[in-house]
Design an enzyme around this catalytic site. Sequence first.
Site, mmCIF file in Angstrom:
data_model
loop_
_atom_site.group_PDB
_atom_site.id
_atom_site.type_symbol
_atom_site.label_atom_id
_atom_site.label_comp_id
_atom_site.label_asym_id
_atom_site.label_seq_id
_atom_site.Cartn_x
_atom_site.Cartn_y
_atom_site.Cartn_z
ATOM 1 N N ARG A 52 -19.076 14.507 12.057
ATOM 2 C CA ARG A 52 -18.099 15.719 11.791
ATOM 3 C C ARG A 52 -18.650 16.187 10.744
ATOM 4 O O ARG A 52 -17.742 17.333 10.035
ATOM 5 C CB ARG A 52 -16.693 15.323 11.698
ATOM 6 C CG ARG A 52 -16.063 14.728 13.231
ATOM 7 C CD ARG A 52 -14.734 14.602 13.044
ATOM 8 N NE ARG A 52 -14.272 13.940 14.594
ATOM 9 C CZ ARG A 52 -14.251 12.778 14.879
ATOM 10 N NH1 ARG A 52 -14.474 11.992 14.027
ATOM 11 N NH2 ARG A 52 -13.575 12.739 16.033
ATOM 12 N N GLU A 96 -38.967 40.279 9.771
ATOM 13 C CA GLU A 96 -37.581 39.993 8.976
ATOM 14 C C GLU A 96 -37.656 40.681 7.787
ATOM 15 O O GLU A 96 -36.463 41.047 7.239
ATOM 16 C CB GLU A 96 -37.432 38.455 8.929
ATOM 17 C CG GLU A 96 -37.143 37.655 10.314
ATOM 18 C CD GLU A 96 -35.740 38.143 11.007
ATOM 19 O OE1 GLU A 96 -35.098 38.912 10.641
ATOM 20 O OE2 GLU A 96 -35.534 37.511 12.154
ATOM 21 N N LYS A 111 -29.709 39.458 1.943
ATOM 22 C CA LYS A 111 -29.012 38.610 3.003
ATOM 23 C C LYS A 111 -27.821 37.986 2.323
ATOM 24 O O LYS A 111 -26.821 37.736 2.905
ATOM 25 C CB LYS A 111 -30.204 37.378 3.744
ATOM 26 C CG LYS A 111 -29.157 36.938 4.841
ATOM 27 C CD LYS A 111 -30.201 35.895 5.674
ATOM 28 C CE LYS A 111 -29.211 35.452 6.780
ATOM 29 N NZ LYS A 111 -30.118 34.541 7.974
ATOM 30 N N GLU A 127 -20.076 36.536 10.623
ATOM 31 C CA GLU A 127 -20.240 37.281 11.732
ATOM 32 C C GLU A 127 -19.131 38.239 12.402
ATOM 33 O O GLU A 127 -19.327 38.345 13.719
ATOM 34 C CB GLU A 127 -21.565 37.220 12.704
ATOM 35 C CG GLU A 127 -22.314 38.356 13.073
ATOM 36 C CD GLU A 127 -23.437 37.961 13.861
ATOM 37 O OE1 GLU A 127 -23.720 38.133 15.099
ATOM 38 O OE2 GLU A 127 -24.436 37.132 13.395
ATOM 39 N N ASN A 156 -28.810 41.472 12.812
ATOM 40 C CA ASN A 156 -29.592 41.291 14.106
ATOM 41 C C ASN A 156 -30.221 42.620 14.413
ATOM 42 O O ASN A 156 -30.465 42.658 15.828
ATOM 43 C CB ASN A 156 -28.315 40.858 15.092
ATOM 44 C CG ASN A 156 -27.878 39.615 14.734
ATOM 45 O OD1 ASN A 156 -28.442 38.657 14.978
ATOM 46 N ND2 ASN A 156 -26.450 39.476 14.659
ATOM 47 N N HIS A 158 -32.701 41.886 17.361
ATOM 48 C CA HIS A 158 -32.712 40.844 17.887
ATOM 49 C C HIS A 158 -32.017 40.831 19.474
ATOM 50 O O HIS A 158 -32.615 39.682 20.052
ATOM 51 C CB HIS A 158 -31.815 39.967 17.035
ATOM 52 C CG HIS A 158 -32.332 39.589 15.924
ATOM 53 N ND1 HIS A 158 -32.859 40.365 14.796
ATOM 54 C CD2 HIS A 158 -32.610 38.239 15.197
ATOM 55 C CE1 HIS A 158 -33.414 39.682 13.928
ATOM 56 N NE2 HIS A 158 -33.080 38.535 14.239
ATOM 57 N N HIS A 209 -40.797 34.283 17.166
ATOM 58 C CA HIS A 209 -39.457 35.126 17.219
ATOM 59 C C HIS A 209 -39.638 36.421 16.503
ATOM 60 O O HIS A 209 -39.184 37.534 16.841
ATOM 61 C CB HIS A 209 -38.507 34.228 16.460
ATOM 62 C CG HIS A 209 -37.111 34.871 15.959
ATOM 63 N ND1 HIS A 209 -36.246 35.331 17.068
ATOM 64 C CD2 HIS A 209 -36.620 35.380 14.707
ATOM 65 C CE1 HIS A 209 -35.301 35.697 16.262
ATOM 66 N NE2 HIS A 209 -35.386 35.826 14.877
#
Length: 370
Positions: A128, A192, A234, A244, A252, A255, A272
Amino acid sequence: MNMTRSNDARRTLTVSLGERSYPIHIGPGLLGDPHWLRPHLAGRQVMIVTNETVAPLYLERLKAGLDDDLTVREVVLPDGEATKTLASVERIWDALLEAGFNRRCTLVALGGGVIGDMAGYAAACYQRGVAFVQVPTTLLSQVDSSVGGKTGVNHPRGKNMIGAFWQPRAVLIDTDTLSTLPPRELSAGLAEVIKYGLIRDADFLAWLEASMAALRALDAEALAWAIERSCGLKSEIVAEDETEQGVRALLNLGHTFGHAIETHQGYGRWLHGEAVGTGMLLAAELSQRLGWLSGEEVARTRHVLAAAELPLAAPADMGVDDFLSIMRLDKKNLDDRLRLILLRRLGDACIHDETPPETLAALMEAFPRQ
């Protein structure tokens, strides 16, 4: 976002999330230096997660910076976006259980974005939730995926559809690792970097336009500033909106289009960053069709992407219906409304969910294919 510098060109930024704040250390020679990693370990059990490409380059150097009193194990996964699956994450869990690691263990993600995303997701779920540290070795992971706590895996019907928000305890960016980065991977990372200028910092975008040749040539000073500014932007956005719900969605840009390309082509055929670069050009051209960007601004966007040696066309076998059917599954969509990140002007992005379907279809019909 706070920042400190040391006298040896290393610098530290802080992602401000209250009790879960963490540092981003940037500079040469961080791998193998116990000063940078040891303080961020939760206990004496360390599981290094890496891949078959990165392990021969940097695994022993990282382990050299870990004390002898630690229990250190590693799991080495295959390389590539196609391996970003639950099956790979299960291998990490298997290794943790076989080693008898407890809740005070720390996972260390040594590699690019795929490794970071999978190790982070494994850490979020194991017992967890256990600690993890990001040690990104590609430009793309250094400026994007290692920061912000997004973790997860792909699904055949959509990219990053299974995952969790789980923040690292630290991010260690050793800029020396970029010396072994293949040119195509460098270009993917620059996509990016360009994104940050397009969405939030027009001055940074102008600097990128002037400095792209130096970045492509792996100029150390230029790369260090590009990484520092990207991580700083960022960090500011993540501190404003960790999960978000609003402004973080601006990260994004490109994206939704890019993920559609990756999903349609099969994970790994397009990197990517390559798909995101094409997606950002699609977003810029759509912004022009909506009356926001000028033709000159779209041309600037195309030029800086071309200077980074990124593709400027969509896959030849991908039609309008292919784009739309996959884009409808995007995580940002709400109430069946397609939400896109577009540009009001260069350096000023927005969330837009009212694009007329015919405008979107016309854009993708006219967009070049390769």
